[in-house]
Design a protein around this motif. Sequence first.
Motif, short mmCIF file in Angstrom:
data_model
loop_
_atom_site.label_atom_id
_atom_site.label_comp_id
_atom_site.label_asym_id
_atom_site.label_seq_id
_atom_site.Cartn_x
_atom_site.Cartn_y
_atom_site.Cartn_z
N GLY A 205 0.79 -1.32 -0.03
CA GLY A 205 0.01 -0.06 0.03
C GLY A 205 0.78 1.29 -0.12
O GLY A 205 2.18 1.20 -0.40
N ARG A 206 0.24 2.24 0.38
CA ARG A 206 0.99 3.66 0.31
C ARG A 206 0.34 4.43 1.45
O ARG A 206 -0.87 4.21 1.98
N PRO A 207 0.92 5.59 2.08
CA PRO A 207 0.64 6.64 3.13
C PRO A 207 -0.77 7.17 2.46
O PRO A 207 -0.76 7.51 1.34
N GLY A 208 -1.41 7.69 3.65
CA GLY A 208 -2.63 8.86 3.52
C GLY A 208 -1.71 10.18 3.40
O GLY A 208 -0.59 10.06 3.91
N TRP A 209 -2.57 11.00 3.02
CA TRP A 209 -1.88 12.59 2.84
C TRP A 209 -1.48 13.10 4.13
O TRP A 209 -0.44 13.44 4.41
N HIS A 210 -2.44 12.72 5.26
CA HIS A 210 -2.46 13.40 6.50
C HIS A 210 -1.02 13.05 7.44
O HIS A 210 -0.51 13.62 7.85
N ILE A 211 -0.90 11.56 7.00
CA ILE A 211 0.04 11.18 8.08
C ILE A 211 1.68 11.72 7.50
O ILE A 211 2.41 11.68 8.39
N GLU A 212 1.67 11.74 6.30
CA GLU A 212 3.00 12.35 5.65
C GLU A 212 3.66 13.19 6.50
O GLU A 212 4.75 13.44 6.90
N CYS A 213 2.62 14.50 6.71
CA CYS A 213 3.16 15.69 7.38
C CYS A 213 3.31 15.58 8.93
O CYS A 213 4.13 16.14 9.35
N SER A 214 2.53 14.49 9.41
CA SER A 214 2.76 14.33 10.93
C SER A 214 4.00 13.73 10.99
O SER A 214 4.82 14.13 11.84
N VAL A 215 4.34 12.81 10.14
CA VAL A 215 5.80 12.00 10.29
C VAL A 215 6.81 13.04 10.03
O VAL A 215 7.96 13.22 10.86
N MET A 216 6.95 13.82 8.87
CA MET A 216 7.96 14.65 8.38
C MET A 216 8.18 15.88 9.36
O MET A 216 9.27 16.32 9.53
N SER A 217 7.01 16.39 9.87
CA SER A 217 7.25 17.62 10.69
C SER A 217 7.92 17.24 12.17
O SER A 217 8.80 17.70 12.69
N THR A 218 7.22 16.24 12.75
CA THR A 218 7.80 15.48 14.11
C THR A 218 9.45 15.13 14.00
O THR A 218 10.18 15.15 14.80
N LYS A 219 9.57 14.57 12.78
CA LYS A 219 10.97 13.77 12.66
C LYS A 219 12.15 14.94 12.55
O LYS A 219 13.05 14.77 13.00
N TYR A 220 11.61 16.13 11.94
CA TYR A 220 12.85 16.97 11.52
C TYR A 220 12.59 18.26 12.61
O TYR A 220 13.62 19.11 12.79
N LEU A 221 11.59 18.41 13.16
CA LEU A 221 11.19 19.47 14.43
C LEU A 221 11.12 19.08 15.59
O LEU A 221 11.12 20.19 16.54
N GLY A 222 10.53 17.63 15.73
CA GLY A 222 10.62 17.32 17.41
C GLY A 222 8.84 17.23 17.31
O GLY A 222 8.22 17.71 16.75
N ASP A 223 8.47 16.52 18.71
CA ASP A 223 7.03 16.17 18.81
C ASP A 223 6.33 17.59 19.16
O ASP A 223 5.27 17.61 18.94
N ASN A 224 7.03 18.47 19.53
CA ASN A 224 6.30 19.90 19.79
C ASN A 224 7.27 21.06 19.19
O ASN A 224 8.24 21.02 19.46
N PHE A 225 6.53 21.59 18.35
CA PHE A 225 7.12 22.93 17.51
C PHE A 225 6.49 24.18 17.85
O PHE A 225 5.01 24.16 18.01
N ASP A 226 7.12 25.19 17.23
CA ASP A 226 6.33 26.57 17.30
C ASP A 226 5.35 26.78 16.33
O ASP A 226 4.24 27.15 16.88
N ILE A 227 5.43 26.71 15.13
CA ILE A 227 4.55 27.09 14.07
C ILE A 227 4.23 26.17 13.03
O ILE A 227 5.26 25.49 12.51
N HIS A 228 2.91 25.99 12.78
CA HIS A 228 2.66 25.06 11.71
C HIS A 228 1.73 26.13 10.84
O HIS A 228 0.79 26.68 11.20
N GLY A 229 2.22 26.14 9.40
CA GLY A 229 1.87 26.87 8.38
C GLY A 229 0.97 26.39 7.16
O GLY A 229 1.48 25.25 7.07
N GLY A 230 0.36 27.06 6.56
CA GLY A 230 -0.49 26.39 5.34
C GLY A 230 -1.57 27.38 4.85
O GLY A 230 -2.06 28.22 5.73
N GLY A 231 -2.36 26.90 3.78
CA GLY A 231 -3.54 27.77 3.33
C GLY A 231 -4.62 27.50 4.21
O GLY A 231 -4.69 26.34 4.76
#
Length: 472
Positions: A205-231
């Motif tokens: 199979g392949r990942p759903g869209w939402h899980i990708e950003c959870s994984v990549m944001s916490t991997k590179y910024l930590g479990d808690n970080f300052d700002i999440h942005g987007g449209g």
Amino acid sequence: MVLKVYNSLTNKLENFEPIQARKVSMYVCGPTVYNYIHVGNARSVVAFDTIRRYFEYLGYDVNYVSNFTDVDDKMIKAVAEQGITVSELADKFIKAYFEDTKALNVEPATKNPRATDNIADIIAFVSDLIDKGYAYSVDGNVYYRARKFKTYGELGHEDLDTLESGASQHVSKEELKQKEDPIDFALWKAAKSGEISWDSPWGKGRPGWHIECSVMSTKYLGDNFDIHGGGIDLEFPHHENERAQSEAKTGEKFVNYWLHNGFVTVGDDDEKMSKSLGNFVTVHDLLQKVDPEVLRFMMSTTQYRRPVHFSQAGINEAATNLNKIQTAYRNLDYRLQDADADNDPKVDQEVRQIQADFQDAMDDDFNVQNGITEVYELAKLGNVYSERPVVFADTIKLIMQRLQQLTSIFGVDLKIGSFNDQEVENLIEERNQARADKNFARSDEIRDELKEQGIILEDTPQGTRFRRENKV
């Protein structure tokens, strides 16, 4: 004044307090790379680049992560039509993304992770959610139990019963049979025949869209970080689902401040620009016609939460306003040649006050519209000062430095070098001689020749100067 930001989670202005002193950790959702980015996509990129630049102006070290979604339904459909692989499609449009955003003077991200480079981390993340009882597998698909996350719907300010009613109408019958609850969402999707896929504990199979950003944001910024942005269109369900997944896994607050930018709109009805509506203009095509600095200036001088109305009139207005700043900068540079040593304390104080007013404006949730007004005031001061019979070099340099510093926050670099064109200077000298000889036909001919090249001559008491018109 303390920097305040508008947090979409609380719908309030809040004092910005970073997790680490003088550091900002920031994640911004990037594009799905199946086509060139359009002006609506670029709006988000420019808005958060401008915010990042202001943080850097304040002296913060910004760790800026923005991802590429390089596998999803749209990409799978595109490669089937084009007869290429998903990775070939992604490589093509990631390269185009970097070219287009470089033209818009967007600072490179600290990290641009790709979903397909993080499959092992995604599988581990999903497995952890299953172990914690937040997810379940059915026929190779894995779904998240949305209601188990007690504050689900809080970020998007959505009512769960309304969501259930809507989901029941829009989800396929097959998917409804698999789900425990209509509002549950996919973490992992079972592969269909011929689709790109990876081995997992639940089958290919392949990942759903939402899980990708959870994984990549916490991997590179930590479990808690300052700002999440987007449209603003990502607030629900994408960011809502990210928040639910991440906090369920880590047990920690995911993001301290949620920031969302407004749409780009087009037409008399202010319709949102999007690929699905077919009313979009790609940045790739637009940059063949419009000066990149003008496009950047147009988007970066609208406060990030407000919509940007895309029109030729807006582009023309941005070009005119940008020319005013550039002209003031060149006027000051021109006067350096006859400036006296020393400075003018009164004018220096006016410059410092304008800069303080600029910062007060920007500290109010990055209010660029009030901020750019102060830049215009500084340009006006520069013009007035450069017309004085006697000017001082240190004061001229101060105004020029502040103009450069403040406009760079909007992604515009003021330069003089490109205007020191010897060929143009030679033509100006020839024109001056023609005017002295009363050969006005040749004088007008030179002016017209330069104008065709986009070079405008300005006759001043200090001599003839030239400037290049911005392409609109």
